[in-house]
Design a protein around this motif. Structure first.
Motif, PDB file in Angstrom:
ATOM      1  N   PRO A  48      -8.325   3.831  -1.982  1.00  0.00           N
ATOM      2  CA  PRO A  48      -7.136   4.673  -1.755  1.00  0.00           C
ATOM      3  C   PRO A  48      -6.145   4.051  -0.771  1.00  0.00           C
ATOM      4  O   PRO A  48      -4.927   4.218  -0.926  1.00  0.00           O
ATOM      5  CB  PRO A  48      -7.730   5.974  -1.181  1.00  0.00           C
ATOM      6  N   LEU A  49      -6.660   3.308   0.214  1.00  0.00           N
ATOM      7  CA  LEU A  49      -5.773   2.652   1.182  1.00  0.00           C
ATOM      8  C   LEU A  49      -4.977   1.534   0.511  1.00  0.00           C
ATOM      9  O   LEU A  49      -3.774   1.371   0.769  1.00  0.00           O
ATOM     10  CB  LEU A  49      -6.596   2.097   2.346  1.00  0.00           C
TER      11      LEU A  49
ATOM     12  N   LYS B  76      -2.212   3.159  -1.509  1.00  0.00           N
ATOM     13  CA  LYS B  76      -1.103   3.623  -0.672  1.00  0.00           C
ATOM     14  C   LYS B  76      -0.218   2.459  -0.238  1.00  0.00           C
ATOM     15  O   LYS B  76       1.012   2.554  -0.258  1.00  0.00           O
ATOM     16  CB  LYS B  76      -1.642   4.349   0.569  1.00  0.00           C
TER      17      LYS B  76
ATOM     18  N   ASN C 248       1.806   1.293  -3.247  1.00  0.00           N
ATOM     19  CA  ASN C 248       2.805   2.277  -3.668  1.00  0.00           C
ATOM     20  C   ASN C 248       3.947   2.423  -2.667  1.00  0.00           C
ATOM     21  O   ASN C 248       5.080   2.732  -3.049  1.00  0.00           O
ATOM     22  CB  ASN C 248       2.147   3.644  -3.892  1.00  0.00           C
ATOM     23  N   ASN C 249       3.644   2.220  -1.381  1.00  0.00           N
ATOM     24  CA  ASN C 249       4.654   2.441  -0.332  1.00  0.00           C
ATOM     25  C   ASN C 249       5.265   1.159   0.207  1.00  0.00           C
ATOM     26  O   ASN C 249       6.032   1.184   1.171  1.00  0.00           O
ATOM     27  CB  ASN C 249       4.020   3.211   0.831  1.00  0.00           C
TER      28      ASN C 249
ATOM     29  N   LEU D  18       0.510   3.496   5.188  1.00  0.00           N
ATOM     30  CA  LEU D  18      -0.853   3.962   4.915  1.00  0.00           C
ATOM     31  C   LEU D  18      -0.989   5.479   5.098  1.00  0.00           C
ATOM     32  O   LEU D  18      -2.060   6.042   4.842  1.00  0.00           O
ATOM     33  CB  LEU D  18      -1.851   3.244   5.822  1.00  0.00           C
ATOM     34  N   GLU D  19       0.095   6.100   5.597  1.00  0.00           N
ATOM     35  CA  GLU D  19       0.130   7.559   5.790  1.00  0.00           C
ATOM     36  C   GLU D  19      -1.040   8.025   6.651  1.00  0.00           C
ATOM     37  O   GLU D  19      -1.785   8.941   6.312  1.00  0.00           O
ATOM     38  CB  GLU D  19       0.116   8.284   4.430  1.00  0.00           C
TER      39      GLU D  19
END
Length: 362
Positions: A260-261, A264, A267-268, A286-287
């Motif tokens: 998931p990291l 992210k 995607n970002n 990484l939110e």
């Protein structure tokens, strides 16, 4: 294979001794002389944990440069880069060893003392008894302390001294016979300011996150392994010339934690803003917030290896984690490799070995 070809091209007398690429033996050539050397790498091929063996003669020549070579082992990205650095240091050491036997004229000493007085003794950190090695100290605009080591040869000031610094990039001195130590010092100060943003970025990471590796980073170190959670971390490689750009990031941990990291980050990636700090960018991409030194202890997320029951093995923290969500036990790569090699059920493909977790047997 590409790395071995590059090594063979630059150092044809240094050859691999095993298929895993963990042992190299042969000769390094400097000033027309060949010096026997043996380099032993751990099974994880981490250069910082390498062991270098050489003849007593070469060891004696390099004795005064051991701290520099240790720094280079930690900062060089691969064996070829380190060997280039080793050869450069050896060339300097040989030249200085030869210079010790060349009598220096009175003008050498009078010129050097005059230059030191002009520079100011408050900037001098060390001078050896033979007046051949000088260490100068300086502060950058952020108050960080730095040293530059000057090795002077008998032809000074006609020829410049060799300069050794703890920088992540090469430091080349511009010199004409009319120059003096103050010219080198001013170039040193300019180089410090050119690296200010790089050191600012890493100092913020060191001060506001838990850095797992390197344990005691030098100023030449460009990587930081930052803790994210229990047995999850990210290895960040910062470009010293472009410290505000997106660094290379490599996640370490179980797949269900790091996938998931990675998603992210991918995607970002378009959100990266060079106007804000590197650490703030990583937080936003990484939110997440990284574990803080102010609120957490290292023991909250740094777990011991499940095989050797130690956190550090030759300076390295555990790098591998079992992918089973119910297990998640961390291991040193070297420990895990040795364990799996001893299991009859393990299989190996090239340099990758597959087997069961020592804890949960998955």
């Amino acid at each position: 294979m590409a790395a071995e070809r590059a090594l063979l091209r630059h150092f044809p007398l240094l050859l691999p001794q095993d298929r895993r690429g963990t042992a190299y033996e042969g000769f390094v050539t400097a000033q027309g002389r060949d010096f026997h050397i043996r380099i032993l790498l751990p099974v994880d091929l981490q250069l910082k944990n390498a062991r270098i063996e050489c003849s007593w003669h070469l060891k004696k020549i390099l004795h005064g440069y051991r701290h520099i070579l240790k720094q280079r082992l930690h900062s060089c990205p691969d064996l070829v880069s380190f060997m280039v650095e080793l050869k450069t240091v050896l060339e300097i050491a040989l030249k200085n060893t030869q210079d010790l036997h060349i009598p220096r004229p009175p003008e050498y000493y009078s010129c050097l003392v005059r230059d030191l007085e002009t520079l100011g003794w408050n900037r001098v950190a060390y001078v050896d008894t033979g007046l051949t090695t000088v260490k100068l100290k300086a502060e950058d605009s952020c108050g960080r302390q730095h040293l530059i080591t000057l090795k002077l040869n008998a032809k000074y000031p006609t020829e410049p001294p060799d300069c050794l610094v703890d920088f992540p990039v090469p430091f080349a001195v511009s010199w004409v016979p009319q120059n003096s130590l103050i010219d080198i010092y001013n170039q040193f100060l300019a180089a410090l300011e050119s690296l200010k943003e790089f050191w600012d970025a890493l100092d913020e990471i060191d001060g506001k996150t838990w850095v797992l590796e390197p344990e005691n980073p030098t100023r030449s170190a460009t990587t930081r392994r930052i803790a994210i959670g229990t047995n999850v971390s990210v290895n960040v490689e910062v470009d010293p010339r472009h410290p505000n750009m997106l660094p290379e990031c490599y996640f370490l941990g179980a797949d269900h934690e790091v996938n998931p990291l990675r998603a992210k980050l991918n995607n970002n990636m378009h959100m990266w803003d060079p106007e804000i700090s590197l650490l703030q960018n990583l937080r936003e991409l990484l939110e997440m917030d990284f574990p803080s030194r102010a609120t957490l202890e290292k023991s909250d997320f740094a777990k011991d290896c499940g095989i050797c029951y130690a956190y550090r093995l030759e300076g390295s923290a555990p790098e591998h984690v079992c992918d089973n969500p119910r297990c998640g036990q961390p291991f040193h790569q070297a420990c895990l490799y040795e364990w799996l090699q001893g299991l009859p059920t393990s299989r190996q493909s090239f340099n990758v070995i597959f087997g069961e977790c020592p804890y949960c047997s998955k």
